[in-house]
Design an enzyme around this catalytic site. Sequence first.
Site, PDB file in Angstrom:
ATOM      1  N   SER A  29      16.215 -32.435  17.407  1.00  0.00           N
ATOM      2  CA  SER A  29      14.973 -32.452  16.632  1.00  0.00           C
ATOM      3  C   SER A  29      14.052 -33.616  16.986  1.00  0.00           C
ATOM      4  O   SER A  29      12.835 -33.520  16.794  1.00  0.00           O
ATOM      5  CB  SER A  29      15.289 -32.495  15.133  1.00  0.00           C
ATOM      6  OG  SER A  29      16.129 -33.600  14.824  1.00  0.00           O
ATOM      7  N   GLY A  66      18.798 -29.784  15.431  1.00  0.00           N
ATOM      8  CA  GLY A  66      20.174 -29.627  14.981  1.00  0.00           C
ATOM      9  C   GLY A  66      21.197 -29.550  16.090  1.00  0.00           C
ATOM     10  O   GLY A  66      22.403 -29.487  15.824  1.00  0.00           O
ATOM     11  N   ASN A  95      23.167 -35.945  16.267  1.00  0.00           N
ATOM     12  CA  ASN A  95      23.747 -34.995  15.314  1.00  0.00           C
ATOM     13  C   ASN A  95      25.275 -35.021  15.346  1.00  0.00           C
ATOM     14  O   ASN A  95      25.919 -34.695  14.346  1.00  0.00           O
ATOM     15  CB  ASN A  95      23.231 -33.578  15.582  1.00  0.00           C
ATOM     16  CG  ASN A  95      21.789 -33.412  15.152  1.00  0.00           C
ATOM     17  OD1 ASN A  95      21.388 -33.865  14.094  1.00  0.00           O
ATOM     18  ND2 ASN A  95      20.984 -32.793  16.004  1.00  0.00           N
ATOM     19  N   ASP A 179      12.359 -37.663   5.092  1.00  0.00           N
ATOM     20  CA  ASP A 179      13.815 -37.543   5.164  1.00  0.00           C
ATOM     21  C   ASP A 179      14.486 -38.806   5.688  1.00  0.00           C
ATOM     22  O   ASP A 179      15.703 -38.930   5.667  1.00  0.00           O
ATOM     23  CB  ASP A 179      14.229 -36.341   6.016  1.00  0.00           C
ATOM     24  CG  ASP A 179      13.730 -36.431   7.460  1.00  0.00           C
ATOM     25  OD1 ASP A 179      13.269 -37.506   7.884  1.00  0.00           O
ATOM     26  OD2 ASP A 179      13.804 -35.395   8.155  1.00  0.00           O
ATOM     27  N   HIS A 182      13.811 -38.470  10.744  1.00  0.00           N
ATOM     28  CA  HIS A 182      12.933 -38.092  11.858  1.00  0.00           C
ATOM     29  C   HIS A 182      11.690 -38.978  11.898  1.00  0.00           C
ATOM     30  O   HIS A 182      10.988 -39.093  10.891  1.00  0.00           O
ATOM     31  CB  HIS A 182      12.528 -36.630  11.724  1.00  0.00           C
ATOM     32  CG  HIS A 182      13.693 -35.694  11.765  1.00  0.00           C
ATOM     33  ND1 HIS A 182      14.332 -35.259  10.624  1.00  0.00           N
ATOM     34  CD2 HIS A 182      14.337 -35.133  12.823  1.00  0.00           C
ATOM     35  CE1 HIS A 182      15.326 -34.451  10.976  1.00  0.00           C
ATOM     36  NE2 HIS A 182      15.353 -34.365  12.293  1.00  0.00           N
TER      37      HIS A 182
END
Length: 204
Positions: A29, A66, A95, A179, A182
């Site tokens: 991402s 992801g 991830n 979040d 990011h």
Amino acid sequence: MSAMLAVPAFAQAPAQARLQPTVLIVGDSLSAEYGLRRGTGWVPLLEKQLASENKTVRVVNASISGDTTSGGRSRLPALLAQHQPATVVIELGGNDALRGLPLDMTAKNLRAMVQASKKAGARVLLLGMEVPPNYGAAYATTFSGLFPKVAKEEKVAIVPFFLKGIADGDNAAGNFQADRIHPNESSQARMLANVWPELKKIIP
């Protein structure tokens, strides 16, 4: 999320594309413009950088939000066969850490991706990552250390910390989306600035 192809308009014609060296970016991402307006991520900024320096290079962004190193490793052979890149940028591993996957597996996957890219005739740039201190000092040290270790063993270029100046600055919280995972739009130029000095050494 499906892969996003960041290909300049001049590279659309197959005959032309074959004549242009390709930079293939295999990431998650952080490279797939998650939560950003299309065209504002560091990869589109890279295209603009290349154009400003009159470099006729095709950029293919095969990043998927992801994705893990296992996912990237499984996807890479087909990407190498399809795009025949001169340069491969590997931006994966974050991830793996978020999911608590075994770090020896992460290192093994990264090593396999580097080796496959080299075997296909491409130069490789590995983008290193770090995890927050709450993961534990031992885990954090081992994780951040596996990227330079793989790069050294395989003799490929590396950016030790892709988010340097973003995640480790005094105003780190202001550099991220809500979040707190990011980077936001204003941080994308810094991400490119971290990558570009090493990438420009290995692109044709």
